[in-house]
Design an enzyme around this catalytic site. Structure first.
Site, mmCIF file in Angstrom:
data_model
loop_
_atom_site.group_PDB
_atom_site.id
_atom_site.type_symbol
_atom_site.label_atom_id
_atom_site.label_comp_id
_atom_site.label_asym_id
_atom_site.label_seq_id
_atom_site.Cartn_x
_atom_site.Cartn_y
_atom_site.Cartn_z
ATOM 1 C CG HIS A 77 -5.823 1.819 -0.235
ATOM 2 N ND1 HIS A 77 -4.473 2.472 -1.075
ATOM 3 C CD2 HIS A 77 -6.681 2.194 -1.492
ATOM 4 C CE1 HIS A 77 -4.836 3.016 -2.265
ATOM 5 N NE2 HIS A 77 -5.933 2.652 -2.677
ATOM 6 C CE1 TYR A 93 -8.113 13.230 -6.471
ATOM 7 C CE2 TYR A 93 -6.350 11.715 -6.872
ATOM 8 C CZ TYR A 93 -7.590 11.857 -6.275
ATOM 9 O OH TYR A 93 -8.378 11.089 -5.791
ATOM 10 C CG PHE A 94 -3.868 20.382 -5.213
ATOM 11 C CD1 PHE A 94 -4.298 20.605 -6.534
ATOM 12 C CD2 PHE A 94 -4.064 21.407 -4.352
ATOM 13 C CE1 PHE A 94 -5.298 21.659 -6.738
ATOM 14 C CE2 PHE A 94 -4.944 22.553 -4.797
ATOM 15 C CZ PHE A 94 -5.654 22.502 -5.865
ATOM 16 C CG ASP A 95 -1.715 13.184 -6.307
ATOM 17 O OD1 ASP A 95 -2.430 13.639 -6.856
ATOM 18 O OD2 ASP A 95 -1.452 11.866 -6.481
ATOM 19 C CG ASP A 147 -9.159 4.358 -2.092
ATOM 20 O OD1 ASP A 147 -9.673 4.145 -0.999
ATOM 21 O OD2 ASP A 147 -8.189 4.750 -2.923
ATOM 22 C CD GLU A 148 -6.735 3.237 -6.276
ATOM 23 O OE1 GLU A 148 -6.285 3.684 -7.431
ATOM 24 O OE2 GLU A 148 -6.146 3.298 -5.185
ATOM 25 C CG ASP A 192 -3.554 4.510 1.705
ATOM 26 O OD1 ASP A 192 -3.149 3.390 1.280
ATOM 27 O OD2 ASP A 192 -4.101 5.319 0.999
ATOM 28 C CD1 TRP A 228 -4.189 11.683 -3.960
ATOM 29 C CD2 TRP A 228 -4.091 10.531 -2.151
ATOM 30 N NE1 TRP A 228 -5.616 11.586 -3.770
ATOM 31 C CE2 TRP A 228 -5.535 10.628 -2.677
ATOM 32 C CE3 TRP A 228 -4.075 9.512 -1.087
ATOM 33 C CZ2 TRP A 228 -6.883 10.080 -2.091
ATOM 34 C CZ3 TRP A 228 -5.231 8.967 -0.697
ATOM 35 C CH2 TRP A 228 -6.466 9.162 -1.163
ATOM 36 C CB THR A 229 2.250 12.508 0.824
ATOM 37 O OG1 THR A 229 1.671 11.211 1.773
ATOM 38 C CG2 THR A 229 1.535 13.691 1.384
ATOM 39 C CD GLU A 230 0.552 7.934 -3.504
ATOM 40 O OE1 GLU A 230 0.343 9.338 -3.239
ATOM 41 O OE2 GLU A 230 -0.268 7.112 -3.885
ATOM 42 C CD1 TRP A 253 -11.828 8.296 -5.965
ATOM 43 C CD2 TRP A 253 -10.131 8.343 -7.140
ATOM 44 N NE1 TRP A 253 -11.600 7.074 -6.104
ATOM 45 C CE2 TRP A 253 -10.302 7.094 -7.111
ATOM 46 C CE3 TRP A 253 -9.073 8.778 -7.990
ATOM 47 C CZ2 TRP A 253 -9.541 6.059 -7.111
ATOM 48 C CZ3 TRP A 253 -8.113 7.645 -8.276
ATOM 49 C CH2 TRP A 253 -8.333 6.144 -8.098
#
Ligand code: TNX
Length: 766
Positions: free
Chosen positions: A275, A425-427, A334-335, A198, A475-477, A400
């Protein structure tokens, strides 16, 4: 009272027999729920000190090794085709069970033997995963273990049952990746989607382009900033602290082999064409050019006209294919911020030449890799934005966006994996954000995840058949370490496993809740840092207009014993009341609640002010309409005594776009008042701002208003828009006056370059 010996005796008999029965028929609880469980009264199978396992194929070894792990016994393998009555466990591959799929199984436990049959080695493995849940949560190797006599038939609903992990935003060590794979297997999930690339970190060694990890795996730590803010790679000689890591190809092979043993496919993701900031810090010439022909520094997107970018990615993928045997390769997609393509002279030239718009240029990029992967015998999968433009019909989509649009996307006709953003979305937060560690945003508590039905109603079967399965994403932000990943994963992974495995229409929350009692204990015995959010009391109010009372509900998602107070004191096992049903308040009060377990308080105290103010339930005339998505409960939202708190998206706020706010509250009768409090919230990153001014005008006839008070914001709005969310209750005080009509006006800030929302909730009149 006269002593009745016969009564005591019968009580003893009843309790003895019921105790005995209980032991015999303790209900079998397995997550995810099997297709059918038949428990009989036969004697249990006793697991002895060493286990003889009969098998006939080396593909059965992972199941045998799992059995050894979970029973902590020595095992002896008997290689034989015909059934051997001396074996404790018989593993059998049986093609006639194909209708249960290769992952389904039939498990027969009697006092003599445990027989497992399946059409595939996967099914044998999953049967053993079920056996894990028939064993006690904790035991020692020399304890006597009993497996209840039963027959379990099982088969999964979806073929793709995935769990994703972003290791780019925060790097996770190999040891944790293996643990993660174990967690997936334990929940009968079969795809590990490894988000290796990413914008802020490249995490996989690529031998032909060592810069990608020599430079791209490390970033500068910038105190006070989040990892993605002002991102810069760390280079030899830089003095800042560095953060990062990557997986060598040997480690990747080790992990893929480990996952294979657990019947898990590792799906690698190499993000393109967006990304990818980190790539352009390694190779600036792969970025788009500006009008002066200079390569742009801060971009996330490959220049779509530069063949060298495609070449780099082909080189990368070439190596990726040697490491990952998976049928699918995830290419992100994505994005993609197309503004650079729309300015880059080279991209412009290419678009003109081919008659593309920016979406079609994206398709050109994606389809290039679709063809390339096809030639190598693999299949492309990408995030649903790859559907923009003219996507190759063979491409598979990972969806998503929110649940609401699933149908529309499936009707585009591509095979799809649903990782629906509103539910999987588990974030996202799993409890009220005020009680949770900082998360990305969103709200996906356990029950919401559990209740998710992937196939939308009214979808034609030919489209429903396109759903290959479901997957949740991490997602680990905001997850700097393994503990935080576990916290976000558990217990929601249990809910995911039921969505993915259980047949449609068979889920049952009450049953799941019961099963979770045992499952949480199992997580505890494995030292898993699961979130307690589903066990924390939530307090909600419902105003009762007829009686001018507040109905108070205190609930937890999973079953728990709740104690509460309404006098401001701390609830505990000994102080306060036990909550059983909703209760009513006649006046404002502070509600405090906790859950208790084994005689002790089991969570931090949840506190909520019940404010039964003078405008509660009053008639409200709204002159500025909220947009439909943020219209909540209409005008009543402003006087329903339920506060929006610090989450603007929770359906308790009115969201007004590019408009000043104006409303009139009509009290039942002329009433003495002296304060109006105006609740609002700011989330600049989402275009939500505090008002510039708030005015309160009062009237006794609804015609002539006089200004009672005014408030002005004493700060300037900041750029760049921050992702912080703050809520504010603005008090406007004035001399005590009698009035029946209260007019409230709020002016939205006229900001350049952004639409402005005002979000308003309770207007408290005192
Ligand atoms: C969107 S979902 C992203 C990720 C973020 C995530 C945060 C997707 C394909 N892209 O880059 O991490 O939201 O929830």
């Amino acid at each position: 009272m006269r002593f009745k010996p016969w009564l005591i005796l019968s009580v003893i008999i009843v309790s003895l027999t019921s105790c005995h029965n209980k032991k015999q028929s303790a209900a079998i609880q397995i997550i995810p729920e099997p297709l059918s469980i038949e428990q009989n009264n036969g004697k249990a199978f006793i697991v002895e000190n060493s286990l003889k396992i009969q098998l006939s194929d080396s593909a059965m070894l992972p199941a045998a090794s799992l059995l050894q792990d979970i029973t902590k016994q020595d095992i002896e393998l008997i290689w034989k085709n015909e059934k051997d009555s001396s074996a404790d466990f018989i593993f059998e591959l049986n093609a006639s069970l194909d209708s249960l799929s290769h992952e389904g199984y039939v498990l027969n436990i009697s006092s003599e033997q445990v027989q497992i049959q399946s059409a595939g080695a996967e099914g044998l493995f999953y049967a053993v995963e079920s056996i894990r849940q028939l064993l006690p949560t904790t035991f020692d190797a020399d304890d006597e273990l009993a497996l209840p006599a039963c027959r379990i038939i099982d088969s999964p609903r979806f073929a793709w049952r995935g769990m994703h992990l972003d290791v780019s935003r925060h790097f996770m060590p190999v040891s944790f990746i293996k643990k993660y794979i174990d967690y997936l297997a334990m929940h009968k999930l079969n795809v590990f989607h490894w988000h290796l690339v990413d914008g802020i970190g490249w995490r996989i060694e690529i031998k032909s382009h060592p810069e990608l990890t020599d430079i791209g795996a490390w970033r500068k730590v910038k105190p006070g900033l989040r990892p993605m803010q002002e991102f810069e790679v760390w280079r030899e000689g830089d003095t800042e602290e560095k953060y990062g890591g990557f997986y060598t190809q040997d480690e990747v092979r080790e992990i893929v082999a480990y996952a294979t043993q657990k019947h898990i496919t590792v799906l690698p993701e190499i993000e393109l064409p967006g990304h990818s900031e980190v790539v352009f810090q390694c190779y600036p010439h792969l970025a788009c050019k500006d009008a002066n022909g200079k390569h742009i520094k801060n971009t996330a997107v490959y220049c779509a006209a530069n063949p060298q970018g495609y070449q780099l990615l082909e080189d990368v993928l070439e190596e990726v294919l040697t490491l990952f045997p998976s049928e699918y390769i995830h290419i992100g997609g994505d994005e993609v911020d197309k503004k650079f393509w729309n300015k880059c002279p080279d991209c412009q030239k290419m678009m003109k030449k081919n008659g593309y718009d920016a979406h079609e240029l994206q398709s050109h990029f994606i389809n290039h890799f679709d063809t390339w992967l096809k030639e190598k015998g693999r299949k492309l999968i990408g995030w649903h934005e790859i559907l923009e433009g003219q996507l190759s019909p063979s491409a598979t989509v990972m969806y998503w966006a929110s649940e609401k649009q699933v149908k529309e996307y499936l009707e585009k006709g591509h095979p799809t994996v649903l990782t629906t953003g509103s539910h999987l979305y588990f974030d996202h937060y799993q409890g009220l954000s005020k009680n949770e560690p900082k998360a990305f945003g969103g709200y996906a508590p356990l029950k919401k995840v559990y209740d998710y039905e992937p196939i939308p109603e009214g979808l034609e079967p030919q489209y429903a058949n396109l759903v290959m399965g479901v997957q949740a994403n991490i997602w680990t932000e905001f997850m700097p370490n393994e503990q935080q990943v576990e916290y976000m994963l558990f217990p929601r992974i249990a809910a995911l496993s039921e969505i993915a495995w259980q047949q449609k229409g068979t889920k049952n929350w009450r049953h799941f809740e019961n099963k979770m009692n045992g499952m949480l204990k199992r997580y505890e015995s494995m030292n898993i840092n699961y979130a307690q959010s589903a066990l924390r009391p939530g307090i909600t109010f419902e105003f009762q207009p007829e009686t001018h009372q507040m109905k108070v509900r205190i609930e937890t998602e999973l079953k728990a014993d709740i104690r509460y107070t309404i006098d401001g004191t701390e609830p505990s096992f000994t102080n306060g009341m036990t909550y059983t049903t909703p209760f009513f308040l006649d006046a404002s009060a502070t509600i405090k609640a906790v859950t208790v377990k084994n005689g002790e308080v089991n969570c931090e105290t949840e506190v909520k002010e019940a404010i039964l103010h003078k405008a509660a339930g009053a008639e409200v005339e709204l002159f500025s309409q909220p947009i439909e998505k943020y219209s909540s409960n209409g005008p009543l939202t402003l006087v329903d005594t339920e506060f929006g708190g610090n989450k603007w998206g929770n359906g308790k706020w009115l969201g007004i776009l590019q408009k000043d706010f104006e409303a009139i509250i009509k009290l039942k009768e002329s009433t003495a008042i002296q304060t109006v409090k105006f609740s609002c919230i700011e989330a600049p990153g989402s275009g939500i701002f505090y008002p510039e001014t708030v005015q309160v005008l009062i009237s006794d006839d609804g015609a002539d208003y006089t200004q009672a008070g005014e408030w002005q914001l004493d700060k300037t709005y900041q750029k760049p828009w921050s992702f912080d969310v703050n809520d504010l209750i603005i008090p406007i005080e004035f001399n005590r006056t009698k009035a029946q009509y209260i007019k409230i006006k709020a002016r939205y800030p006229r900001l350049e370059g952004t639409g402005v929302f005002l979000f308003i909730d309770e207007i408290i009149v005192e």
